[in-house]
Design a protein around this motif. Structure first.
Motif, PDB file in Angstrom:
ATOM      1  N   ALA A 141       0.826  -1.205   0.000  1.00  0.00           N
ATOM      2  CA  ALA A 141       0.000   0.000   0.000  1.00  0.00           C
ATOM      3  C   ALA A 141       0.863   1.259   0.000  1.00  0.00           C
ATOM      4  N   LEU A 142       1.884   1.282   0.824  1.00  0.00           N
ATOM      5  CA  LEU A 142       2.762   2.444   0.891  1.00  0.00           C
ATOM      6  C   LEU A 142       3.559   2.619  -0.402  1.00  0.00           C
ATOM      7  N   ALA A 143       3.989   1.513  -1.014  1.00  0.00           N
ATOM      8  CA  ALA A 143       4.716   1.595  -2.277  1.00  0.00           C
ATOM      9  C   ALA A 143       3.826   2.156  -3.381  1.00  0.00           C
ATOM     10  N   ALA A 144       2.547   1.763  -3.408  1.00  0.00           N
ATOM     11  CA  ALA A 144       1.618   2.305  -4.395  1.00  0.00           C
ATOM     12  C   ALA A 144       1.406   3.793  -4.156  1.00  0.00           C
ATOM     13  N   ARG A 145       1.244   4.181  -2.897  1.00  0.00           N
ATOM     14  CA  ARG A 145       1.083   5.595  -2.563  1.00  0.00           C
ATOM     15  C   ARG A 145       2.279   6.412  -3.048  1.00  0.00           C
ATOM     16  N   ASP A 146       3.492   5.952  -2.716  1.00  0.00           N
ATOM     17  CA  ASP A 146       4.693   6.688  -3.092  1.00  0.00           C
ATOM     18  C   ASP A 146       4.964   6.585  -4.589  1.00  0.00           C
ATOM     19  N   GLY A 147       4.560   5.469  -5.187  1.00  0.00           N
ATOM     20  CA  GLY A 147       4.709   5.326  -6.634  1.00  0.00           C
ATOM     21  C   GLY A 147       3.857   6.321  -7.387  1.00  0.00           C
ATOM     22  N   ALA A 148       2.638   6.557  -6.907  1.00  0.00           N
ATOM     23  CA  ALA A 148       1.757   7.540  -7.555  1.00  0.00           C
ATOM     24  C   ALA A 148       2.408   8.910  -7.553  1.00  0.00           C
ATOM     25  N   ALA A 149       3.004   9.292  -6.431  1.00  0.00           N
ATOM     26  CA  ALA A 149       3.629  10.605  -6.329  1.00  0.00           C
ATOM     27  C   ALA A 149       4.830  10.727  -7.250  1.00  0.00           C
ATOM     28  N   ILE A 150       5.647   9.695  -7.314  1.00  0.00           N
ATOM     29  CA  ILE A 150       6.861   9.781  -8.120  1.00  0.00           C
ATOM     30  C   ILE A 150       6.556   9.757  -9.619  1.00  0.00           C
ATOM     31  N   LEU A 151       5.345   9.316  -9.970  1.00  0.00           N
ATOM     32  CA  LEU A 151       4.894   9.357 -11.362  1.00  0.00           C
ATOM     33  C   LEU A 151       4.262  10.707 -11.721  1.00  0.00           C
ATOM     34  N   GLY A 152       4.379  11.670 -10.834  1.00  0.00           N
ATOM     35  CA  GLY A 152       3.797  12.975 -11.098  1.00  0.00           C
ATOM     36  C   GLY A 152       2.355  13.078 -10.676  1.00  0.00           C
ATOM     37  N   GLY A 153       1.874  12.070  -9.956  1.00  0.00           N
ATOM     38  CA  GLY A 153       0.508  12.092  -9.473  1.00  0.00           C
ATOM     39  C   GLY A 153       0.422  12.766  -8.121  1.00  0.00           C
ATOM     40  N   PRO A 154      -0.672  12.550  -7.389  1.00  0.00           N
ATOM     41  CA  PRO A 154      -0.854  13.232  -6.109  1.00  0.00           C
ATOM     42  C   PRO A 154       0.037  12.660  -5.016  1.00  0.00           C
ATOM     43  N   ARG A 155       0.393  13.521  -4.080  1.00  0.00           N
ATOM     44  CA  ARG A 155       1.065  13.075  -2.868  1.00  0.00           C
ATOM     45  C   ARG A 155      -0.033  12.776  -1.853  1.00  0.00           C
ATOM     46  N   VAL A 156      -0.310  11.519  -1.699  1.00  0.00           N
ATOM     47  CA  VAL A 156      -1.422  11.095  -0.853  1.00  0.00           C
ATOM     48  C   VAL A 156      -0.990  11.134   0.607  1.00  0.00           C
ATOM     49  N   VAL A 157      -1.745  11.830   1.444  1.00  0.00           N
ATOM     50  CA  VAL A 157      -1.459  11.860   2.869  1.00  0.00           C
ATOM     51  C   VAL A 157      -2.635  11.252   3.619  1.00  0.00           C
ATOM     52  N   GLY A 158      -2.377  10.793   4.829  1.00  0.00           N
ATOM     53  CA  GLY A 158      -3.452  10.210   5.625  1.00  0.00           C
ATOM     54  C   GLY A 158      -3.659   8.731   5.406  1.00  0.00           C
ATOM     55  N   MET A 159      -2.620   8.021   4.877  1.00  0.00           N
ATOM     56  CA  MET A 159      -2.773   6.580   4.694  1.00  0.00           C
ATOM     57  C   MET A 159      -2.537   5.865   6.022  1.00  0.00           C
ATOM     58  N   ARG A 160      -3.537   5.178   6.491  1.00  0.00           N
ATOM     59  CA  ARG A 160      -3.412   4.421   7.734  1.00  0.00           C
ATOM     60  C   ARG A 160      -2.733   3.075   7.472  1.00  0.00           C
ATOM     61  N   THR A 161      -2.034   2.606   8.452  1.00  0.00           N
ATOM     62  CA  THR A 161      -1.334   1.324   8.344  1.00  0.00           C
ATOM     63  C   THR A 161      -1.739   0.418   9.507  1.00  0.00           C
ATOM     64  N   GLY A 162      -1.204  -0.783   9.480  1.00  0.00           N
ATOM     65  CA  GLY A 162      -1.584  -1.789  10.460  1.00  0.00           C
ATOM     66  C   GLY A 162      -2.291  -2.962   9.813  1.00  0.00           C
ATOM     67  N   ARG A 163      -2.157  -3.075   8.481  1.00  0.00           N
ATOM     68  CA  ARG A 163      -2.764  -4.210   7.770  1.00  0.00           C
ATOM     69  C   ARG A 163      -2.078  -5.511   8.175  1.00  0.00           C
ATOM     70  N   ARG A 164      -2.812  -6.588   8.093  1.00  0.00           N
ATOM     71  CA  ARG A 164      -2.264  -7.920   8.339  1.00  0.00           C
ATOM     72  C   ARG A 164      -2.231  -8.680   7.019  1.00  0.00           C
ATOM     73  N   ASP A 165      -1.333  -9.650   6.926  1.00  0.00           N
ATOM     74  CA  ASP A 165      -1.163 -10.438   5.713  1.00  0.00           C
ATOM     75  C   ASP A 165      -1.987 -11.713   5.760  1.00  0.00           C
ATOM     76  N   SER A 166      -2.569 -12.046   4.622  1.00  0.00           N
ATOM     77  CA  SER A 166      -3.364 -13.268   4.518  1.00  0.00           C
ATOM     78  C   SER A 166      -2.473 -14.501   4.633  1.00  0.00           C
ATOM     79  N   ARG A 167      -3.049 -15.554   5.171  1.00  0.00           N
ATOM     80  CA  ARG A 167      -2.346 -16.842   5.241  1.00  0.00           C
ATOM     81  C   ARG A 167      -2.723 -17.753   4.078  1.00  0.00           C
TER      82      ARG A 167
END
Length: 344
Positions: A141-167
């Motif tokens: 999620a964070l890589a997608a957020r930062d990827g959007a910005a580096i592609l000239g897109g928006p700098r997204v702020v307010g992304m919450r974290t704490g996701r868990r990974d599926s088994r």
């Protein structure tokens, strides 16, 4: 959209970066993360004590990888979309096949996806700093957020974290849940609505098709035996040059393709919508957005206002990224994004 922060708090102007590399397909609300499973514990600054530099490390790695391999930023946007669309934003997409399961990456809907190995690079950097602390789903999620910005897109702020990974992999749900390139607008809006993303947000997220490329396999039905009447004549001729035969195959690595946007192919901007209004939508589902009364006004407004597009994209990306997070007892923090943790 209801419950959004103002555009000034979501988006700051991003510099336009360019690269010859290309690839692609393809709202901060309190309700999004709170729906199901008690919100999965998502919150701002989740790693502020357990791994204070987690988000900085991801951002640093995204920048380094982008400057070495420009198409990585597009790959992460698509990967987040595919991951969240199927059951939950839980990194199930990243799992490799096992003796008893099939990887979601093996689905025809995942055709053309790549650069998963660089997610492993980012995860490894975080693991060196904070072993067993940051989930693969948060890294994605964070890589997608930062990827959007580096592609000239928006700098997204307010992304919450704490996701868990599926088994487990959800390979049997991919074909049902991932929209197809020739789906109806109704089907696409319905699927996005299931994630809490409304029509405006869906139109904005599909603007990710401003970057990357599409394989001819997904285009030839619009070009042969005759060019779709809804395609600009000159654009149709160009696409036939890119895709010279009707027998393009999906299962070959040496595939022909066309760029989503010939003008700014590696910039996440509103050229996508301008192209739709000029009848130069690459995929059928894209062009239909400009014609459907439920979405046409959003297409026109985003074509006219890049800041508005960025604002809506940032908001919808946040909503999608918080879809159905796993509870603490449902998921884990994978040490290797490709495999579930060994049994204790």
């Amino acid at each position: 959209m209801t419950g959004l922060r103002s555009s000034s708090s979501l988006v700051a102007a991003a510099p336009v970066l360019s690269s010859a590399a290309l690839l692609f397909f393809c709202c901060f609300t309190t309700g999004a993360a709170d729906a199901g499973n008690g919100g999965g514990g998502l919150r701002l600054g989740y790693y502020s004590e357990s791994c204070p530099r987690a988000e900085d490390i991801v951002k640093e790695q995204v920048a380094q990888l982008y400057h070495k391999h420009g198409n990585t930023a597009v790959s992460w946007l698509r990967a987040l979309f595919h991951d969240c669309m199927v059951r939950s934003c839980d990194a199930s997409l990243l799992l490799e096949p096992t003796a008893t399961s099939v990887s979601e990456k093996a689905s025809p809907r995942s055709f053309g996806m790549r650069n998963f190995k660089y997610i492993d690079v980012i995860k490894a950097a975080v693991e060196r700093e904070c072993p067993g602390t940051v989930s693969c789903s948060d890294v994605l999620a964070l890589a997608a957020r930062d990827g959007a910005a580096i592609l000239g897109g928006p700098r997204v702020v307010g992304m919450r974290t704490g996701r868990r990974d599926s088994r487990e992999s959800h390979d049997d749900e991919v074909e049902r849940d991932i929209p197809n390139h020739n789906d109806s607008v109704s089907a696409v809006l319905s699927r996005f609505a299931a994630l809490g993303v409304d029509a405006e947000g869906a139109v904005a997220l599909l603007g990710a098709h401003s970057v990357g490329r599409v394989h001819c396999f997904n285009l030839v039905a619009r070009l042969y035996p005759t060019v779709d009447a809804g395609v600009d004549q000159a654009y149709g001729a160009y696409l036939r040059q890119r895709c010279p035969t009707a027998d393009a195959r999906e299962d070959t690595r040496d595939v022909a393709y066309a760029r989503n946007d010939r003008a700014t192919p590696m910039v996440l901007d509103n050229m996508y919508y301008k192209n739709l209004l000029a009848r130069r939508g690459l995929l059928l589902v894209d062009q239909r957005l400009a014609d459907d009364p439920r979405t046409a006004s959003f297409v026109a407004r985003m074509a006219a206002d890049n800041a508005y597009f960025h604002d809506r994209f940032a908001a919808a990306l946040l909503t999608m990224s918080e879809y159905n997070p796993l509870g603490d007892d449902e998921g884990e923090i994978r040490r290797d994004c490709r495999f579930v943790n060994p049994a204790a």
